[in-house]
Design an enzyme around this catalytic site. Structure first.
Site, PDB file in Angstrom:
ATOM      1  N   LYS A 173       0.853  -1.185   0.000  1.00 29.10           N
ATOM      2  CA  LYS A 173       0.000   0.000   0.000  1.00 29.10           C
ATOM      3  C   LYS A 173       0.889   1.235   0.000  1.00 29.10           C
ATOM      4  CE  LYS A 173      -1.541  -2.022   3.532  1.00 29.10           C
ATOM      5  NZ  LYS A 173      -2.141  -2.347   4.856  1.00 29.10           N
TER       6      LYS A 173
ATOM      7  N   THR B 126      -7.452   7.946   9.800  1.00 26.51           N
ATOM      8  CA  THR B 126      -7.000   6.727   9.117  1.00 26.51           C
ATOM      9  C   THR B 126      -6.745   5.574  10.079  1.00 26.51           C
ATOM     10  OG1 THR B 126      -4.722   7.549   9.208  1.00 26.51           O
ATOM     11  CG2 THR B 126      -5.976   7.984   7.194  1.00 26.51           C
TER      12      THR B 126
ATOM     13  N   GLY C 273      -6.948   2.250  11.725  1.00 28.12           N
ATOM     14  CA  GLY C 273      -7.490   0.947  11.342  1.00 28.12           C
ATOM     15  C   GLY C 273      -7.602   0.710   9.857  1.00 28.12           C
TER      16      GLY C 273
ATOM     17  N   GLY D  60      -5.347  -0.322   7.675  1.00 26.09           N
ATOM     18  CA  GLY D  60      -4.718  -1.575   7.269  1.00 26.09           C
ATOM     19  C   GLY D  60      -5.544  -2.785   7.657  1.00 26.09           C
ATOM     20  N   CYS D  61      -6.068  -2.762   8.879  1.00 25.13           N
ATOM     21  CA  CYS D  61      -6.927  -3.855   9.344  1.00 25.13           C
ATOM     22  C   CYS D  61      -8.148  -3.999   8.431  1.00 25.13           C
ATOM     23  CB  CYS D  61      -7.406  -3.580  10.772  1.00 25.13           C
ATOM     24  SG  CYS D  61      -6.115  -3.307  11.989  1.00 25.13           S
TER      25      CYS D  61
END
Length: 264
Positions: free
Chosen positions: A176, A207, A209, A211-212
């Site tokens: 990412k 922003t 969380g 990635g989760c």
């Protein structure tokens, strides 16, 4: 025979609901997937940072996973915060035994900057979990830590992608690129081709969380039988929309909106 797609998250908690298993379950449910969860760590955290962490003993994680898999095998699974090497060894045994699609989100540092993985666990992650992954989903900082290289250009990203698959054995990897300048571009490498998805950069600190949530949507789509490429496209659209419509919860880096995306 169960027809409802089932996704499993093996990760830590966030009592404020923006990251970890609570975010994962919201994302899975919003995508029409029944979410299950095994807890690896209990955190005291909020949008301002991580105040404390309690890691669940590996033998209890084994009991959690045995309870799940002995009753109903999920259609896909993901890991998030897995702080210690013995946890990884336990989880790897289930991935090998049941051979379901596995998304590995290498959670090392929270959005707030707090470290969530011990340095000693890094080699176990590389040797044990990455080779089992259907998709690994590092951000730029995580990719740098795992590959032991500095990533500043698109050429650097291409080199890092190939390290994950060609050297470490992952089936595919998504890096990412949100921390680079310019538009937010994510890079998928499936061992053969590199493809990209780009969205306009959103000027926000909401922003927590991300990635989760991104990896949870990937897991949900794989649980439905979608291809890696299809899951990538949906996850990118979902997280872009979720950031755009963040609910403004908390005093710091707030969570994204797990209920705003209405795409297929």
């Amino acid at each position: 025979m169960v027809e409802f797609p089932i996704g499993l998250t093996v990760a830590g908690t966030d009592p404020t609901g923006g990251a970890g298993i609570l975010a994962d379950l919201k994302a899975m449910h919003s995508r029409g997937v029944f979410g299950m969860a095994a807890v690896t760590s209990l955190t005291a955290q909020n949008t301002l940072g991580v105040q404390d962490v309690y890691n669940v003993p590996a033998d209890f994680i084994d009991k959690e996973l045995n309870s799940i898999f002995s009753d109903e095998v999920p259609h896909a699974m993901k890991t998030g915060m897995v702080a210690e090497a013995d946890m990884m060894t336990v989880i790897a045994d289930y991935i090998r035994k049941y051979n379901i699609p596995y998304v590995m989100d290498p959670v090392m540092i929270a959005t707030s900057g707090d470290r969530l993985m011990t340095d000693a666990s890094m080699s176990t992650l590389i040797d044990t979990l990455i080779p089992l992954a259907t998709i690994v989903t590092p951000n730029l900082h995580e990719a740098e830590a795992i590959t032991n290289m500095t990533i500043q250009t698109e050429e650097d990203i291409h080199r890092a992608l190939k390290i994950f698959t060609d050297d470490m054995g992952a089936e595919s990897v998504i890096i990412k690129g949100g921390h680079l300048s310019g538009d937010a571009t994510d890079y998928l490498y499936d061992g053969i081709n590199i493809s990209t998805l780009t969205a306009a950069r959103i000027d926000t600190d909401q922003t927590h969380g991300t990635g989760c949530t991104f990896s949870a949507v990937l897991t949900a789509e794989l649980a439905k039988g979608r291809t890696i490429d299809e899951a990538f496209k949906t996850s990118k659209a979902y997280i872009t929309n979720a950031i755009q419509n963040s609910p403004g919860i908390g005093k710091g880096s707030g969570p994204v909106n797990h209920f705003s995306y209405k795409g297929e």
